[in-house]
Design a protein around this motif. Structure first.
Motif, PDB file in Angstrom:
ATOM      1  N   THR A  85     -38.428   3.465  34.870  1.00  7.46           N
ATOM      2  CA  THR A  85     -38.490   4.344  35.551  1.00  7.46           C
ATOM      3  C   THR A  85     -39.521   5.098  36.195  1.00  7.46           C
ATOM      4  O   THR A  85     -39.730   5.332  35.401  1.00  7.46           O
ATOM      5  CB  THR A  85     -37.070   5.140  36.152  1.00  7.46           C
ATOM      6  OG1 THR A  85     -36.257   3.926  35.747  1.00  7.46           O
ATOM      7  CG2 THR A  85     -36.964   5.533  37.708  1.00  7.46           C
ATOM      8  N   PHE A  87     -41.696   7.668  39.219  1.00  4.36           N
ATOM      9  CA  PHE A  87     -41.500   7.843  40.927  1.00  4.36           C
ATOM     10  C   PHE A  87     -43.090   7.661  41.498  1.00  4.36           C
ATOM     11  O   PHE A  87     -44.499   7.682  40.628  1.00  4.36           O
ATOM     12  CB  PHE A  87     -41.625   9.447  40.803  1.00  4.36           C
ATOM     13  CG  PHE A  87     -40.174   9.617  40.208  1.00  4.36           C
ATOM     14  CD1 PHE A  87     -38.750   9.580  41.041  1.00  4.36           C
ATOM     15  CD2 PHE A  87     -39.487   9.812  37.995  1.00  4.36           C
ATOM     16  CE1 PHE A  87     -38.109   9.973  40.227  1.00  4.36           C
ATOM     17  CE2 PHE A  87     -38.518   9.965  37.746  1.00  4.36           C
ATOM     18  CZ  PHE A  87     -37.680  10.247  38.909  1.00  4.36           C
ATOM     19  N   GLY A  89     -46.197   9.215  43.228  1.00  4.11           N
ATOM     20  CA  GLY A  89     -45.977  10.923  43.500  1.00  4.11           C
ATOM     21  C   GLY A  89     -47.838  10.872  44.868  1.00  4.11           C
ATOM     22  O   GLY A  89     -48.150   9.106  44.841  1.00  4.11           O
ATOM     23  N   ASN A  97     -40.512  13.148  37.627  1.00  2.11           N
ATOM     24  CA  ASN A  97     -40.218  13.351  38.725  1.00  2.11           C
ATOM     25  C   ASN A  97     -41.159  14.226  39.288  1.00  2.11           C
ATOM     26  O   ASN A  97     -41.229  15.707  39.010  1.00  2.11           O
ATOM     27  CB  ASN A  97     -39.273  13.673  39.149  1.00  2.11           C
ATOM     28  CG  ASN A  97     -38.931  14.124  40.176  1.00  2.11           C
ATOM     29  OD1 ASN A  97     -39.166  14.065  41.574  1.00  2.11           O
ATOM     30  ND2 ASN A  97     -37.327  13.973  40.535  1.00  2.11           N
TER      31      ASN A  97
END
Length: 124
Positions: A85, A87, A89, A97
């Motif tokens: 997984t 994120f 940014g 995260n």
């Protein structure tokens, strides 16, 4: 009346002898390695694989010789890749995260770092 010249049928040489002369024998060496590697991968991953040898023949401009071009391909099964997984940014894709801080003591795979113990609740 025109006559078409048909050459007498010549005896076929063994395929291995002809293939051995392509690329100085390296074609057969590569074929042998591809067969071994693909067979090993098939056993390891319990999936089907293929090895394909294509030999193309094209008439040369002199009308007497042929251009022989080999193509050797293997499609061996591979180990499945692990999903992760990420994120999005400001600087692109990242594992952590960006809206949260990093926990000290864990590596990028969220596993405790070797030689470091994550602190217990209430300790720093």
């Amino acid at each position: 009346m025109s006559t078409t010249r048909t050459p007498d049928r010549i005896e076929a040489r063994p395929a291995e002898a002809v293939l051995h002369e392509i690329d100085g024998g390296r074609l057969l060496d590569d074929l042998s390695e591809m067969i071994r590697d693909t067979a090993e991968a098939c056993q390891t991953f319990e999936k089907v694989g293929t090895v394909t040898l294509v030999v193309k023949f094209a008439p040369n401009d002199d009308g007497e010789t042929l251009i022989v071009t080999p193509e050797l391909k293997a499609k061996a099964p591979q180990a499945p890749r692990k999903s992760r997984t990420f994120f999005m940014g400001d600087d692109g894709l990242r594992r952590d995260n960006p809206a949260q801080g990093r926990l000290d003591g864990f590596d990028e795979d969220d596993q405790p770092r070797a030689g470091r113990i994550a602190p217990k609740d209430g300790q720093s």
